[in-house]
Scaffold this motif. Structure first.
Motif, PDB file in Angstrom:
ATOM      1  N   THR A 492       0.909  -1.006   0.293  1.00  0.00           N
ATOM      2  CA  THR A 492      -0.181  -0.429  -0.200  1.00  0.00           C
ATOM      3  C   THR A 492       0.896   1.364  -0.056  1.00  0.00           C
ATOM      4  N   CYS A 493       2.018   1.231   0.748  1.00  0.00           N
ATOM      5  CA  CYS A 493       2.547   2.363   0.831  1.00  0.00           C
ATOM      6  C   CYS A 493       3.477   2.430  -0.543  1.00  0.00           C
ATOM      7  N   ASP A 494       4.020   2.121  -1.579  1.00  0.00           N
ATOM      8  CA  ASP A 494       4.376   1.903  -2.489  1.00  0.00           C
ATOM      9  C   ASP A 494       3.051   2.589  -4.111  1.00  0.00           C
ATOM     10  N   ILE A 495       2.516   1.790  -3.629  1.00  0.00           N
ATOM     11  CA  ILE A 495       0.877   2.438  -4.677  1.00  0.00           C
ATOM     12  C   ILE A 495       0.662   3.350  -4.483  1.00  0.00           C
ATOM     13  N   ALA A 496       0.728   3.994  -2.829  1.00  0.00           N
ATOM     14  CA  ALA A 496       0.039   5.394  -2.198  1.00  0.00           C
ATOM     15  C   ALA A 496       1.264   6.354  -3.038  1.00  0.00           C
ATOM     16  N   LEU A 497       2.956   6.285  -2.916  1.00  0.00           N
ATOM     17  CA  LEU A 497       4.296   7.213  -3.145  1.00  0.00           C
ATOM     18  C   LEU A 497       3.861   7.076  -4.209  1.00  0.00           C
ATOM     19  N   LEU A 545      -2.932   2.252 -12.783  1.00  0.00           N
ATOM     20  CA  LEU A 545      -1.909   2.755 -11.466  1.00  0.00           C
ATOM     21  C   LEU A 545      -3.325   1.210 -10.813  1.00  0.00           C
ATOM     22  N   VAL A 546      -2.588   0.459 -10.218  1.00  0.00           N
ATOM     23  CA  VAL A 546      -3.475  -0.781  -9.743  1.00  0.00           C
ATOM     24  C   VAL A 546      -4.055   0.031  -8.066  1.00  0.00           C
ATOM     25  N   TYR A 547      -4.948  -0.270  -7.530  1.00  0.00           N
ATOM     26  CA  TYR A 547      -5.945   0.060  -6.871  1.00  0.00           C
ATOM     27  C   TYR A 547      -5.093  -0.635  -5.585  1.00  0.00           C
ATOM     28  N   PHE A 548      -5.271   0.409  -4.759  1.00  0.00           N
ATOM     29  CA  PHE A 548      -4.369   0.051  -3.213  1.00  0.00           C
ATOM     30  C   PHE A 548      -5.506  -1.312  -2.624  1.00  0.00           C
ATOM     31  N   PRO A 549      -4.652  -2.246  -2.137  1.00  0.00           N
ATOM     32  CA  PRO A 549      -4.843  -3.645  -1.335  1.00  0.00           C
ATOM     33  C   PRO A 549      -5.781  -3.220  -0.309  1.00  0.00           C
ATOM     34  N   HIS A 569       5.555   1.289  12.641  1.00  0.00           N
ATOM     35  CA  HIS A 569       5.669   1.635  11.603  1.00  0.00           C
ATOM     36  C   HIS A 569       4.374   1.821  10.995  1.00  0.00           C
ATOM     37  N   MET A 570       3.458   2.793  10.293  1.00  0.00           N
ATOM     38  CA  MET A 570       1.991   3.338  10.494  1.00  0.00           C
ATOM     39  C   MET A 570       1.989   3.074   8.339  1.00  0.00           C
ATOM     40  N   THR A 571       3.165   2.994   7.615  1.00  0.00           N
ATOM     41  CA  THR A 571       3.194   3.010   6.247  1.00  0.00           C
ATOM     42  C   THR A 571       1.461   2.457   5.504  1.00  0.00           C
ATOM     43  N   HIS A 572       1.299   1.218   6.227  1.00  0.00           N
ATOM     44  CA  HIS A 572       0.441   0.772   5.420  1.00  0.00           C
ATOM     45  C   HIS A 572      -0.955   1.948   4.928  1.00  0.00           C
ATOM     46  N   LEU A 573      -1.102   3.202   6.292  1.00  0.00           N
ATOM     47  CA  LEU A 573      -1.776   3.639   6.181  1.00  0.00           C
ATOM     48  C   LEU A 573      -1.410   4.881   5.433  1.00  0.00           C
ATOM     49  N   PHE A 574      -0.953   5.326   4.905  1.00  0.00           N
ATOM     50  CA  PHE A 574       0.329   6.206   3.507  1.00  0.00           C
ATOM     51  C   PHE A 574      -0.624   7.080   3.060  1.00  0.00           C
ATOM     52  N   PRO A 575      -2.287   6.313   2.320  1.00  0.00           N
ATOM     53  CA  PRO A 575      -2.986   7.101   1.016  1.00  0.00           C
ATOM     54  C   PRO A 575      -4.416   7.885   2.682  1.00  0.00           C
ATOM     55  N   ILE A 576      -4.074   7.588   4.187  1.00  0.00           N
ATOM     56  CA  ILE A 576      -4.522   8.677   4.683  1.00  0.00           C
ATOM     57  C   ILE A 576      -3.419   9.437   4.917  1.00  0.00           C
ATOM     58  N   PRO A 578       0.945  10.347   4.509  1.00  0.00           N
ATOM     59  CA  PRO A 578       0.485  12.181   4.979  1.00  0.00           C
ATOM     60  C   PRO A 578      -0.312  12.065   3.686  1.00  0.00           C
ATOM     61  N   PHE A 579      -0.706  11.161   2.768  1.00  0.00           N
ATOM     62  CA  PHE A 579      -0.569  11.985   1.079  1.00  0.00           C
ATOM     63  C   PHE A 579      -2.174  12.445   0.923  1.00  0.00           C
ATOM     64  N   HIS A 580      -2.914  11.913   1.636  1.00  0.00           N
ATOM     65  CA  HIS A 580      -4.880  12.289   1.427  1.00  0.00           C
ATOM     66  C   HIS A 580      -4.838  11.845   0.566  1.00  0.00           C
ATOM     67  N   LEU A 581      -4.731  10.843  -0.104  1.00  0.00           N
ATOM     68  CA  LEU A 581      -5.181   9.935  -1.228  1.00  0.00           C
ATOM     69  C   LEU A 581      -6.899   9.462  -1.101  1.00  0.00           C
ATOM     70  N   ILE A 582      -7.239   8.857  -0.025  1.00  0.00           N
ATOM     71  CA  ILE A 582      -8.028   9.287   1.236  1.00  0.00           C
ATOM     72  C   ILE A 582      -8.550   9.615   1.653  1.00  0.00           C
ATOM     73  N   THR A 583      -9.527  10.681   1.649  1.00  0.00           N
ATOM     74  CA  THR A 583      -9.890  11.191   3.222  1.00  0.00           C
ATOM     75  C   THR A 583     -11.282  10.517   3.559  1.00  0.00           C
ATOM     76  N   ILE A 584     -11.554  11.411   4.667  1.00  0.00           N
ATOM     77  CA  ILE A 584     -13.016  11.616   5.343  1.00  0.00           C
ATOM     78  C   ILE A 584     -14.278  11.952   4.585  1.00  0.00           C
ATOM     79  N   GLU A 585     -13.847  12.833   3.449  1.00  0.00           N
ATOM     80  CA  GLU A 585     -14.483  13.806   2.776  1.00  0.00           C
ATOM     81  C   GLU A 585     -15.005  12.751   1.418  1.00  0.00           C
ATOM     82  N   GLY A 586     -14.164  11.967   1.440  1.00  0.00           N
ATOM     83  CA  GLY A 586     -14.195  11.899   0.219  1.00  0.00           C
ATOM     84  C   GLY A 586     -15.848  10.660  -0.328  1.00  0.00           C
TER      85      GLY A 586
END
Length: 819
Positions: A492-497, A545-549, A569-576, A578-586
């Protein structure tokens, strides 16, 4: 107590028998590496993949991990590492039994008393002291005097008979006597010669001399000088001390074989300036630095314990990162006394360097991050060469653990190989652009660096059977440590990056199109033809690009591998974050992913978390508007610090916060805490300013001044009785300003120069946007308020707890958050 100026550091401790000063120097490094720790032609990504696929775990470790330790007191193998500096010790006639001391973080000054009897400034044989480490040069000043019994003055020559209680006359020394056996044996095994004592006159000061010790670094790597002098000034005994290396000298002075001579010359100049001036005169520029630093931005919150720690961490950050000095490493300029530094005191690019510099943006201390960009830009040629040799492609590959000059420290082989180290570091460049809108920086530094790390990911990406671009083999930093289970597809961290990189590069290309400029340290120029060809390719990658697992419990670590055990490490939560790719406002799917991921994280538990996990999660909770959880994680972080506020990573006191019982000090956790607290008051991700949205419900009042928001806005605001009382927004670049409407009533936006109405915000608008002019300040007030009656000045809010300082041996006894 700790002082620093980004290049030189000093920690003060002990009971005064003797008075101990642990010195440090940010650029004092060993950069050599034993042959078995160096990569050769057979060390490649293709070879590593072959060993992973064959399940050869021992082969992977033997070939790609260099054992940094050494058992017990054995010497370490030769490798890049921060080096210990000789410790300064100040002995007096009496053996003091106690000390009462204070660190003034507002001015960077220490002060206090040394006692021979019961504590109390009226005791006989009491010595008062004060000191500072100059913010503008490597000069530590310490002054001592016997109080209440001053009968004259100390002659300028301390060799003559004193006319004052000789209690104040110190004996100063510096040595490696404090090092443990392992450190001593390591330096000996690495061929470090003994310290060379030095001595000489102080020019222009009658009968004054300086003393010192010089440490040569083998392998033509330079050396380090610790020099000091003792003199009387205005009734105080003054000790001036400087720590210098080749990095403090003009390039023309670095002639072969003359380093020590040049360092002594520079030391004499510094000590001369610190020898005779009055305290008021010598501290003038130092205090000016701190006054300017604290004027950048400030906050006031009801929880004055959290507020106190917030300001302490901002103080520590300024001590450890300054323009013209190296960036802050794991321990910064306060390396542990008497030992080789944990994790070699290096630069970790898989979380630590990012957490270290997160607070500079919202806290409006942008100059503090410039040393990081300067180092990374300088190292780009090394990163490109390393990428070609290991991955066999063009691009930027940093590895995870590096020295000041870019040497590779071989820790977990999978984490070192991770392409995301450089990509996550590139995000710091992007944040700087978002918060400043500096297009010159974007063109010359950010865009080339982001493009370089994307080149590496382009080499890694392959089409899967569905025609999607995916990452066939990678790992998530330190999850399953270095074991074979750590490997898998589509972390997930790589896909988010990758998704963030592509979106940022496309946005950058749109901004820079039609504008020529220097390509910066990467050697790439920004021109329309290149931008056009890259844009076409980047869009293709992004579209396919493949979606987040993910599964019903939220984001997975790797494809088919859920977050199955507690981990730091919280890198599996990268989409939240620091990259805010998936947000609570979505949309509803996004909201479900966010809430289920955090719910599952709490369900698995915190047993393998460490100190720096907590402020990161506090920021994440703020971003999903869980104000209760954000405050809880911020408060829980205090369980991971010592009484002096230093973060110890684990749970050495055994209070049940995690399973780790070690206590190595690293700085990044406290700095992330200093980012998490203002995020409770102001967030601006996605170009939208959000005010007090994550503020705990119990905080009815709060105030902040000149916090920085994305879009190059400086924002000030006050919360009164749970409602927004007023807002000020200063626009640096003149772009439109968008604010989320959390006011609950109609508001009016006015420009401050004429109080003319810019727009009216109705109570039911979710977002509102208004145009801005560069340099103009805009006020936002309830429509019912008359702007002429409002005081827009920063003010302190009533505190929850009685008290001012909450940390230190005595203060900690009153701190309800500490065990």
């Amino acid at each position: 107590m700790f002082l620093g100026n980004g290049d030189m550091g000093a920690m003060f401790w002990g009971r005064g028998a003797p008075f101990k000063v642990t010195l440090d120097k940010m650029d004092f490094w060993e950069e050599r590496c034993a042959p078995e720790g160096q990569f050769g032609e057979s060390h490649t990504w293709e070879d590593m993949k072959r060993l992973v696929k064959s399940g050869d775990f021992l082969g992977l470790r033997e070939k790609y991990e260099f054992y940094m330790g050494g058992s017990g007191d054995d010497a370490m193998p030769l490798q890049p590492t921060r080096l210990p500096v000789p410790r300064l010790e100040i002995a007096f006639r009496e053996s003091f039994s106690g000390i009462d001391a204070e660190l003034d973080i507002e001015h960077g000054i220490i002060s206090g008393y040394l006692y021979t009897g019961n504590p109390g400034p009226r005791e006989p044989d009491t010595v008062e002291f004060r000191g500072f480490l100059d913010a503008t040069k490597n000069l530590l000043i310490l002054e001592f005097r016997a109080i209440n019994f001053l009968k004259g003055f100390i002659p300028s020559s301390l060799n003559s008979s004193p006319v004052i209680d000789p209690l104040c006359i110190p004996v100063v020394s510096a040595s490696y006597a404090h090092l443990d056996n392992r450190a001593l044996r390591t330096l000996k095994a690495w061929d470090y010669p003994s310290l060379i004592p030095i001595q000489g006159p102080i020019p222009g000061v009658h009968d004054a001399i300086y003393q010192g010790v010089y440490q040569e670094v083998p392998g033509n790597q330079g050396g380090l000088l610790v020099a000091w002098m003792v003199i009387e000034v205005d009734g105080w005994v003054r000790i001036g001390c400087t720590v210098l290396s080749a990095g403090n000298l003009p390039r023309e002075n670095l002639e072969a074989g003359r380093l020590l001579e040049s360092l002594e010359h520079e030391a004499r100049k510094i000590l001369t300036r610190g020898s005779t001036d009055s305290w008021t005169s010598i501290i003038k520029h130092h205090e000016a630095f701190w006054n300017e630093y604290w004027s950048k931005a400030r906050i006031s919150i009801p929880d004055n314990i959290l507020e106190n720690l917030y300001y302490v961490e901002l103080y520590k950050l300024a001590c450890n990162s300054r323009q013209g000095s190296p960036p802050c490493s794991l321990q910064g300029i306060w390396t542990i006394d008497g030992q080789m530094p944990p994790w070699n005191g290096d630069y970790h690019l898989d979380m630590n360097i990012q957490e270290t510099y997160w607070p500079v943006f919202v806290n409006n201390r942008l100059s503090l991050v410039e040393p990081l960009f300067s180092m990374m830009d300088d190292l780009v040629p090394i990163f490109r060469k390393r990428c070609k040799e290991f991955y066999g492609c063009d691009g930027i590959w940093t590895s995870c653990s590096i020295s000041l000059r870019g040497a590779n420290l071989h820790g977990y082989y999978n984490t070192e190989a991770w392409p995301g180290n450089g990509a996550w570091t590139a995000h710091m460049y992007w944040l700087y652009y978002l918060y400043t809108r500096d297009e010159k920086f974007l063109a010359e530094s950010a865009f080339p660096f982001m493009k370089g790390v994307m080149q590496l990911y382009e080499h890694v990406l392959e089409r899967n059977k569905h025609g999607e671009w995916h990452v066939p083999l990678s790992s998530s930093p330190e999850y399953h440590e270095h074991h074979l289970q750590a490997w898998g597809s589509n972390p997930t961290c790589d896909i988010a990056l990758i998704r963030w990189l592509l979106e940022a590069l496309l946005e950058s290309a749109s901004i820079l199109a039609g504008k020529s400029g220097d390509g910066g340290a990467s050697g790439n120029s920004v021109d329309d033809g290149e931008i056009g060809s890259n844009t076409t390719r980047w869009k293709e990658y992004l579209e396919d690009l493949v979606y987040f697992p993910a599964d019903m419990e939220g984001f997975q670590v790797l494809e088919g591998v859920p977050y199955g055990y507690s981990h730091r490490h919280m890198t599996h939560l990268f989409p939240i974050h620091p990259f805010h790719l998936i947000t609570i406002e979505g949309d509803r799917d996004d909201q479900y992913l966010v809430t289920s991921s955090l719910k599952h994280l709490r369900k698995i538990g915190n047993w393998e978390w460490v100190g720096w996990t907590l402020p990161w999660l506090s920021m994440m909770a703020s971003w999903i508007n869980n104000r209760w959880l954000a405050a809880k994680y911020a408060r829980d972080y205090l369980l991971y610090i010592n009484e002096n506020t230093m973060h110890v990573n684990g749970d050495p006191r055994g209070i049940g916060i995690c399973t780790h019982v070690y206590e190595p000090m690293t700085l990044e956790a406290g700095f992330t805490f200093a980012a998490a607290i203002p995020e409770l008051l102001l967030k601006s991700w996605g170009g939208i300013i959000r005010l007090f949205e994550s503020c705990p419900a119990s905080w009815h009042d709060a105030c902040f001044e000149n916090l920085r928001a994305e879009g190059a806005f400086l924002v000030s605001a006050a919360l009164s009785n749970g409602h927004v009382a007023w807002v000020k927004v200063q626009s640096e670049k003149g772009i439109p300003c968008t604010i989320k409407n959390t006011f609950g009533e109609p508001m009016v936006v006015r420009n401050s120069s004429s109080f003319g109405k810019v727009c009216i915000i109705e109570g039911n608008e979710e977002l509102f946007t208004f145009e801005t002019v560069p340099g103009e300040t805009y006020t936002i007030l309830p429509a019912r308020e008359d702007p002429g009656t409002i005081n827009f000045d920063f003010h302190h809010v009533p505190p929850l707890f009685n008290g001012r300082a909450w940390f230190g041996k005595q203060a900690c006894n009153r701190n309800p958050y500490l065990p």
